[in-house]
Design a protein around this motif. Structure first.
Motif, PDB file in Angstrom:
ATOM      1  N   ILE A  40      13.319  22.383  -3.273  1.00  0.00           N
ATOM      2  CA  ILE A  40      14.225  23.512  -3.065  1.00  0.00           C
ATOM      3  C   ILE A  40      13.873  24.718  -3.929  1.00  0.00           C
ATOM      4  O   ILE A  40      14.195  25.857  -3.577  1.00  0.00           O
ATOM      5  N   ALA A  41      13.203  24.495  -5.060  1.00  0.00           N
ATOM      6  CA  ALA A  41      12.822  25.614  -5.927  1.00  0.00           C
ATOM      7  C   ALA A  41      11.905  26.590  -5.194  1.00  0.00           C
ATOM      8  O   ALA A  41      11.974  27.801  -5.412  1.00  0.00           O
ATOM      9  N   ASP A  42      11.034  26.067  -4.316  1.00  0.00           N
ATOM     10  CA  ASP A  42      10.171  26.941  -3.523  1.00  0.00           C
ATOM     11  C   ASP A  42      11.002  27.784  -2.559  1.00  0.00           C
ATOM     12  O   ASP A  42      10.698  28.958  -2.316  1.00  0.00           O
ATOM     13  N   GLY A  43      12.054  27.179  -2.008  1.00  0.00           N
ATOM     14  CA  GLY A  43      12.955  27.933  -1.135  1.00  0.00           C
ATOM     15  C   GLY A  43      13.703  29.010  -1.886  1.00  0.00           C
ATOM     16  O   GLY A  43      13.935  30.102  -1.367  1.00  0.00           O
TER      17      GLY A  43
ATOM     18  N   THR B 115      11.968  23.612 -13.356  1.00  0.00           N
ATOM     19  CA  THR B 115      11.251  24.140 -12.189  1.00  0.00           C
ATOM     20  C   THR B 115      12.103  25.144 -11.424  1.00  0.00           C
ATOM     21  O   THR B 115      11.626  26.218 -11.024  1.00  0.00           O
ATOM     22  N   LEU B 116      13.379  24.817 -11.224  1.00  0.00           N
ATOM     23  CA  LEU B 116      14.287  25.729 -10.522  1.00  0.00           C
ATOM     24  C   LEU B 116      14.464  27.026 -11.292  1.00  0.00           C
ATOM     25  O   LEU B 116      14.376  28.127 -10.722  1.00  0.00           O
ATOM     26  N   PHE B 117      14.724  26.925 -12.587  1.00  0.00           N
ATOM     27  CA  PHE B 117      14.959  28.122 -13.406  1.00  0.00           C
ATOM     28  C   PHE B 117      13.723  29.011 -13.453  1.00  0.00           C
ATOM     29  O   PHE B 117      13.830  30.249 -13.410  1.00  0.00           O
ATOM     30  N   GLN B 118      12.540  28.406 -13.547  1.00  0.00           N
ATOM     31  CA  GLN B 118      11.307  29.197 -13.569  1.00  0.00           C
ATOM     32  C   GLN B 118      11.144  30.007 -12.283  1.00  0.00           C
ATOM     33  O   GLN B 118      10.803  31.199 -12.336  1.00  0.00           O
ATOM     34  N   GLN B 119      11.381  29.375 -11.146  1.00  0.00           N
ATOM     35  CA  GLN B 119      11.242  30.074  -9.871  1.00  0.00           C
ATOM     36  C   GLN B 119      12.282  31.185  -9.723  1.00  0.00           C
ATOM     37  O   GLN B 119      11.968  32.267  -9.215  1.00  0.00           O
TER      38      GLN B 119
ATOM     39  N   LYS C  15      18.507  26.943   6.026  1.00  0.00           N
ATOM     40  CA  LYS C  15      17.285  27.736   6.194  1.00  0.00           C
ATOM     41  C   LYS C  15      16.283  27.463   5.068  1.00  0.00           C
ATOM     42  O   LYS C  15      15.078  27.347   5.304  1.00  0.00           O
ATOM     43  N   MET C  16      16.819  27.392   3.853  1.00  0.00           N
ATOM     44  CA  MET C  16      15.958  27.124   2.699  1.00  0.00           C
ATOM     45  C   MET C  16      15.291  25.765   2.822  1.00  0.00           C
ATOM     46  O   MET C  16      14.106  25.606   2.506  1.00  0.00           O
TER      47      MET C  16
ATOM     48  N   MET D 285       2.883  31.062   3.227  1.00  0.00           N
ATOM     49  CA  MET D 285       4.205  31.354   2.678  1.00  0.00           C
ATOM     50  C   MET D 285       4.770  32.645   3.269  1.00  0.00           C
ATOM     51  O   MET D 285       5.953  32.735   3.595  1.00  0.00           O
ATOM     52  N   VAL D 286       3.911  33.656   3.398  1.00  0.00           N
ATOM     53  CA  VAL D 286       4.342  34.937   3.964  1.00  0.00           C
ATOM     54  C   VAL D 286       4.845  34.752   5.384  1.00  0.00           C
ATOM     55  O   VAL D 286       5.877  35.303   5.783  1.00  0.00           O
ATOM     56  N   GLU D 287       4.115  33.954   6.157  1.00  0.00           N
ATOM     57  CA  GLU D 287       4.458  33.721   7.558  1.00  0.00           C
ATOM     58  C   GLU D 287       5.513  32.634   7.739  1.00  0.00           C
ATOM     59  O   GLU D 287       5.951  32.370   8.865  1.00  0.00           O
ATOM     60  N   LYS D 288       5.903  31.968   6.633  1.00  0.00           N
ATOM     61  CA  LYS D 288       6.838  30.834   6.668  1.00  0.00           C
ATOM     62  C   LYS D 288       6.313  29.706   7.555  1.00  0.00           C
ATOM     63  O   LYS D 288       7.068  29.005   8.220  1.00  0.00           O
ATOM     64  N   LYS D 289       4.995  29.535   7.542  1.00  0.00           N
ATOM     65  CA  LYS D 289       4.368  28.473   8.336  1.00  0.00           C
ATOM     66  C   LYS D 289       3.983  27.301   7.431  1.00  0.00           C
ATOM     67  O   LYS D 289       2.824  26.868   7.382  1.00  0.00           O
ATOM     68  N   THR D 290       4.983  26.805   6.695  1.00  0.00           N
ATOM     69  CA  THR D 290       4.700  25.746   5.730  1.00  0.00           C
ATOM     70  C   THR D 290       4.288  24.439   6.403  1.00  0.00           C
ATOM     71  O   THR D 290       3.615  23.613   5.800  1.00  0.00           O
ATOM     72  N   LYS D 291       4.712  24.240   7.651  1.00  0.00           N
ATOM     73  CA  LYS D 291       4.346  23.000   8.353  1.00  0.00           C
ATOM     74  C   LYS D 291       2.842  22.900   8.564  1.00  0.00           C
ATOM     75  O   LYS D 291       2.273  21.798   8.555  1.00  0.00           O
ATOM     76  N   GLN D 292       2.176  24.041   8.756  1.00  0.00           N
ATOM     77  CA  GLN D 292       0.744  24.022   9.013  1.00  0.00           C
ATOM     78  C   GLN D 292      -0.065  23.597   7.787  1.00  0.00           C
ATOM     79  O   GLN D 292      -1.214  23.175   7.899  1.00  0.00           O
TER      80      GLN D 292
END
Length: 464
Positions: free
Chosen positions: A62-65, A125-129, A206-207, A343-350
């Motif tokens: 979730i930190a990436d989100g 990790t969460l706080f850093q992001q 969404k996140m 990440m820009v394209e939100k294509k994390t599945k690829q």
């Protein structure tokens, strides 16, 4: 401020903090080799690596989100509060699972330290992001520097004076990460962003759609970086893993550079929505790859005398495992660079496809090579795994065609690979052969740098 200057400024600020803490960890390696046996170091490293892989799993990444959606200018309070809800639930589940987790042999003797380290690093990790996404880069850097100072003092006390062994190693890391977590929380006043009422289920959904594919991606990335250590431990014992861990610390110099740059690069790319077909994207990669090629050459030149001076006698031969690991770090770093476009394209599945292929090849090669050629087999498996991943991402993003100075790029990469093979096979490297490799690479990279400078001057003239 143009995009290059902005990226350079962000890299500098993040580097002051991140490089401080990461370089301190590197400097502590000789210290560890004197106060921890290979078996003890191998055990401590396995615990820390296990913590690192559990973080994205337990937190659902979730930190990436948080970073992605804060950069997208969603409500910071809703983003942060929703993520905190995930971590609170995760912490509760971990505590409830204690009777089961305590039966795992690898962490059994150090369970409570392991659990505390895991809980602290989840929040860290969460706080850093969040702090990075908020643009508080100076706080991010200063807290990192303070953390490195605490890590040094704590290791000195726990290992040298109290002789606590593996426990001391873990205590030092817990103290350093705990301080860093509190520093970020209060320094950035993150408590102002949390409210149970601000938890937004649609936003959280969404996140999670964005972050959930990053969990298997993180696991697969970890498989390529760390799985070899478990396989080494299985076939050759924890002492072999201790030797391999020390060898891997030398290429971590390159990993430090990549980590700092990736953090700054992701801020620039997401903030300006830079895509991989942007000329800026290709230009940054050219500079980035040149820096890595030169830095790798420098390390290859000094790795053998460096190891003999800094490490205790039990670790003297680890330098021969380093060259392939250095090339593996280059491949990993190039892969991370391209990851930003996903990440820009939100294509994390690829990302999963590329990481899956690379990790399968890595594990298969490790299982095949380690029983026959030992520790160096782990280095080769790691290199091939990251190479496949990078090539697949190059193909998937159509970046082969946008690669600048192709001849020099592939020549330099091939030269470093040839030098790595030479060093891994020769017990006493010939200085003249090393010099030939170095001069050839520097000539190639000087051509690239000269062309970059000429192009920049032409742009300045045209703007004036």
């Amino acid at each position: 401020m143009n995009r290059y200057k902005k990226l350079g400024w962000n890299t500098l600020i993040i580097g002051l903090g991140s490089m401080g803490s990461k370089f301190m960890i590197f400097l502590l390696v000789p210290f560890y080799t004197f106060y921890l046996s290979p078996a003890e170091y191998g055990q401590a490293d396995l615990i820390m690596m296990t913590v690192s892989i559990l973080i994205p799993i337990v937190t659902l990444s979730i930190a990436d989100g948080v970073f992605r959606y804060t950069m997208e200018r969603a409500s910071k309070k809703q983003v942060f509060s929703s993520a905190c809800a995930i971590l609170l639930i995760a912490g509760l589940i971990l505590i409830l699972l204690t009777p089961l987790l305590k039966t795992i042999p690898m962490i059994q003797d150090y369970y409570w330290l392991f659990l505390l380290l895991l809980l602290v690093q989840l929040w860290n990790t969460l706080f850093q992001q969040q702090v990075r996404a908020n643009g508080k880069l100076i706080l991010y850097s200063v807290s990192g520097l303070l953390m490195s100072a605490i890590l040094f003092v704590a290791n000195l006390v726990f290992l040298k004076y109290l002789h606590l062994g593996v426990d001391g190693y873990l205590y030092a890391n817990l103290l350093a990460f705990g301080f860093n977590t509190l520093c970020l929380f209060f320094g950035a006043r993150l408590y102002r962003l949390f409210s149970f009422r601000a938890i937004n289920k649609p936003l959280l959904k969404k996140m999670l759609i964005y972050s959930l594919p990053l969990i298997p991606n993180a696991i697969l990335w970890w498989v390529m970086q760390v799985s070899d250590r478990y396989i080494l431990t299985f076939f050759l014992g924890v002492a072999a893993n201790g030797l391999y861990t020390v060898a891997a610390k030398i290429p971590s110099l390159l990993s430090m550079i990549n980590t700092v740059f990736f953090q700054a690069w992701s801020i620039s790319a997401l903030g300006d929505k830079i895509k991989n077909n942007d000329s800026f994207f290709a230009g940054v990669f050219t500079i980035f790859s040149s820096l890595f090629f030169v830095a790798t050459e420098v390390i290859l030149l000094i790795v053998q005398p460096f190891a003999s001076i800094l490490f205790s006698s039990a670790y003297q031969n680890v330098w021969q495992y380093v060259p392939f690991l250095l090339i593996a770090v280059i491949m990993s770093s190039f892969s991370s660079f391209l990851e930003v476009s996903y990440m820009v394209e939100k294509k994390t599945k690829q990302l999963l496809f590329t990481s899956l292929k690379g990790s399968i090849i890595n594990v298969c090669l490790a299982l095949l090579l380690i029983p026959f050629i030992g520790i160096i087999g782990a280095s080769i498996a790691t290199l091939v795994g990251f190479l496949i991943t990078w090539l697949l991402r190059m193909k998937q993003t159509n970046f082969f065609g946008q690669l600048e100075h192709k001849i020099v790029f592939w020549f330099s990469l091939g030269l470093l690979l040839a030098q790595s093979i030479y060093l891994s096979l020769i017990s006493t490297p010939n200085l003249w052969i090393q010099a030939i490799f170095a001069v050839a690479l520097l000539i190639g990279q000087s051509i690239v740098i000269k062309q970059i400078v000429v192009r920049k001057r032409k742009v300045q003239v045209s703007n004036n």
